[in-house]
Design a protein around this motif. Structure first.
Motif, PDB file in Angstrom:
ATOM      1  N   ASN A  85       0.822  -1.220   0.000  1.00  0.00           N
ATOM      2  CA  ASN A  85       0.000   0.000   0.000  1.00  0.00           C
ATOM      3  C   ASN A  85       0.850   1.261   0.000  1.00  0.00           C
ATOM      4  O   ASN A  85       0.549   2.228  -0.705  1.00  0.00           O
ATOM      5  N   TRP A  86       1.925   1.273   0.816  1.00  0.00           N
ATOM      6  CA  TRP A  86       2.796   2.457   0.852  1.00  0.00           C
ATOM      7  C   TRP A  86       3.379   2.733  -0.531  1.00  0.00           C
ATOM      8  O   TRP A  86       3.442   3.880  -0.975  1.00  0.00           O
ATOM      9  N   LEU A  87       3.793   1.670  -1.215  1.00  0.00           N
ATOM     10  CA  LEU A  87       4.378   1.847  -2.547  1.00  0.00           C
ATOM     11  C   LEU A  87       3.310   2.197  -3.578  1.00  0.00           C
ATOM     12  O   LEU A  87       3.538   3.044  -4.447  1.00  0.00           O
ATOM     13  N   ASN A  88       2.148   1.567  -3.480  1.00  0.00           N
ATOM     14  CA  ASN A  88       1.087   1.864  -4.447  1.00  0.00           C
ATOM     15  C   ASN A  88       0.703   3.335  -4.417  1.00  0.00           C
ATOM     16  O   ASN A  88       0.423   3.941  -5.460  1.00  0.00           O
ATOM     17  N   GLU A  89       0.696   3.928  -3.219  1.00  0.00           N
ATOM     18  CA  GLU A  89       0.361   5.346  -3.115  1.00  0.00           C
ATOM     19  C   GLU A  89       1.353   6.213  -3.886  1.00  0.00           C
ATOM     20  O   GLU A  89       0.981   7.241  -4.453  1.00  0.00           O
ATOM     21  N   GLU A 142       0.879   5.482  -7.790  1.00  0.00           N
ATOM     22  CA  GLU A 142      -0.314   6.152  -8.311  1.00  0.00           C
ATOM     23  C   GLU A 142      -0.055   7.625  -8.614  1.00  0.00           C
ATOM     24  O   GLU A 142      -0.819   8.260  -9.352  1.00  0.00           O
ATOM     25  N   GLN A 143       1.027   8.170  -8.058  1.00  0.00           N
ATOM     26  CA  GLN A 143       1.423   9.553  -8.357  1.00  0.00           C
ATOM     27  C   GLN A 143       2.544   9.599  -9.389  1.00  0.00           C
ATOM     28  O   GLN A 143       3.242  10.606  -9.516  1.00  0.00           O
ATOM     29  N   ASN A 144       2.680   8.493 -10.122  1.00  0.00           N
ATOM     30  CA  ASN A 144       3.658   8.373 -11.214  1.00  0.00           C
ATOM     31  C   ASN A 144       5.093   8.529 -10.737  1.00  0.00           C
ATOM     32  O   ASN A 144       5.956   9.046 -11.467  1.00  0.00           O
ATOM     33  N   ILE A 145       5.360   8.094  -9.525  1.00  0.00           N
ATOM     34  CA  ILE A 145       6.720   8.105  -8.994  1.00  0.00           C
ATOM     35  C   ILE A 145       7.392   6.787  -9.352  1.00  0.00           C
ATOM     36  O   ILE A 145       6.851   5.710  -9.094  1.00  0.00           O
ATOM     37  N   SER A 146       8.550   6.869  -9.947  1.00  0.00           N
ATOM     38  CA  SER A 146       9.269   5.672 -10.373  1.00  0.00           C
ATOM     39  C   SER A 146       9.843   4.940  -9.169  1.00  0.00           C
ATOM     40  O   SER A 146      10.347   5.566  -8.229  1.00  0.00           O
ATOM     41  N   PRO A 147       9.815   3.601  -9.183  1.00  0.00           N
ATOM     42  CA  PRO A 147      10.473   2.844  -8.102  1.00  0.00           C
ATOM     43  C   PRO A 147      11.968   3.137  -8.014  1.00  0.00           C
ATOM     44  O   PRO A 147      12.571   2.930  -6.963  1.00  0.00           O
ATOM     45  N   LYS A 148      12.556   3.658  -9.088  1.00  0.00           N
ATOM     46  CA  LYS A 148      13.981   3.993  -9.063  1.00  0.00           C
ATOM     47  C   LYS A 148      14.280   5.196  -8.169  1.00  0.00           C
ATOM     48  O   LYS A 148      15.436   5.467  -7.855  1.00  0.00           O
ATOM     49  N   MET A 149      13.231   5.913  -7.761  1.00  0.00           N
ATOM     50  CA  MET A 149      13.392   7.041  -6.833  1.00  0.00           C
ATOM     51  C   MET A 149      13.199   6.620  -5.382  1.00  0.00           C
ATOM     52  O   MET A 149      13.406   7.424  -4.462  1.00  0.00           O
ATOM     53  N   ILE A 150      12.793   5.364  -5.172  1.00  0.00           N
ATOM     54  CA  ILE A 150      12.348   4.931  -3.846  1.00  0.00           C
ATOM     55  C   ILE A 150      13.379   4.005  -3.199  1.00  0.00           C
ATOM     56  O   ILE A 150      13.833   3.038  -3.815  1.00  0.00           O
TER      57      ILE A 150
END
Length: 215
Positions: free
Chosen positions: A90-94, A97-105
């Motif tokens: 859920n934390w990642l889906n949020e 959903e804002q078009n944030i790339s997993p490469k930024m996380i």
């Protein structure tokens, strides 16, 4: 998927710190250990001393993500293990959903939070900005054979722990590092001699470098 109303962790607060999400260049999810709180992770934020970073600090119900040690059978820690993994998604889906790339996380956890982070990542491999495991490893009893489906595609992975930690055996840290390596992670592992169950300055330095490299 469990019913949202049944998952006690989803009813807890999620604290945000640092640069506002829309202005940040890196996003870090910090998952606390057993008996700790989301606020416990403030110290790590202060020690990393980074700018342009948005921090997400979730809180576990009753300060614990699952009830028993991470090397118990999976069934012994259910349903709370599944609840916790659902929260992670859920934390990642949020963010997605804002078009944030997993490469930024960056996924970062300490102790029980590191074990949860390792388990979530191995079950959901992709190219993240980084994975930082501070005294933790993948979940399961001695002799577990973990599925290695998918690739981390060069994700920086750091594992730091102690050779005498009473909660996380050194062997499991090595096993976890091998799993991430086999799944395409760019792995750095450090075992600190005689260190207590804490985060040392060397680990903070590695964490900073991983986050800074995203920027």
């Amino acid at each position: 998927m469990v019913e949202r109303s049944m998952n006690p962790h989803l009813k807890e607060k999620v604290i945000r710190r640092g640069t506002p999400l829309k202005d940040s260049k890196a996003i870090v999810i910090l998952v606390h250990g057993r008996g700790q709180t989301a606020e416990t992770m403030f110290e790590l934020i202060e020690r990393m001393n980074l700018t342009d970073t948005h921090y997400i600090l979730p809180q576990a119900a009753d300060n614990s993500w699952y009830p028993y040690g991470f090397m118990k059978t999976l069934s012994e820690n259910e349903p709370y293990l599944s609840y916790s993994l659902e929260c992670y998604q859920n934390w990642l889906n949020e963010l997605f959903e804002q078009n944030i790339s997993p490469k930024m996380i960056v996924l970062l956890g300490f102790s029980q939070g590191a074990c949860l982070t390792a388990e979530y990542a191995v079950r959901n491999p992709q190219r993240y900005g980084g994975i930082i495991l501070l005294t933790g490893g993948v979940i399961g009893p001695e002799g577990t054979s973990w599925e290695k489906n998918g690739s981390f595609d060069g994700t920086p992975v750091f594992l730091g722990s102690s050779d005498v930690d009473e909660w996380v055996p050194e062997k499991r840290v090595h096993e976890s590092a091998d799993i991430f390596l086999e799944m395409g992670g760019n792995v750095i592992k450090r075992i600190y001699k005689g260190r207590d169950h804490v985060v040392n300055d060397d680990e903070i330095s590695f964490a900073r470098k991983i986050i800074q490299n995203i920027m």
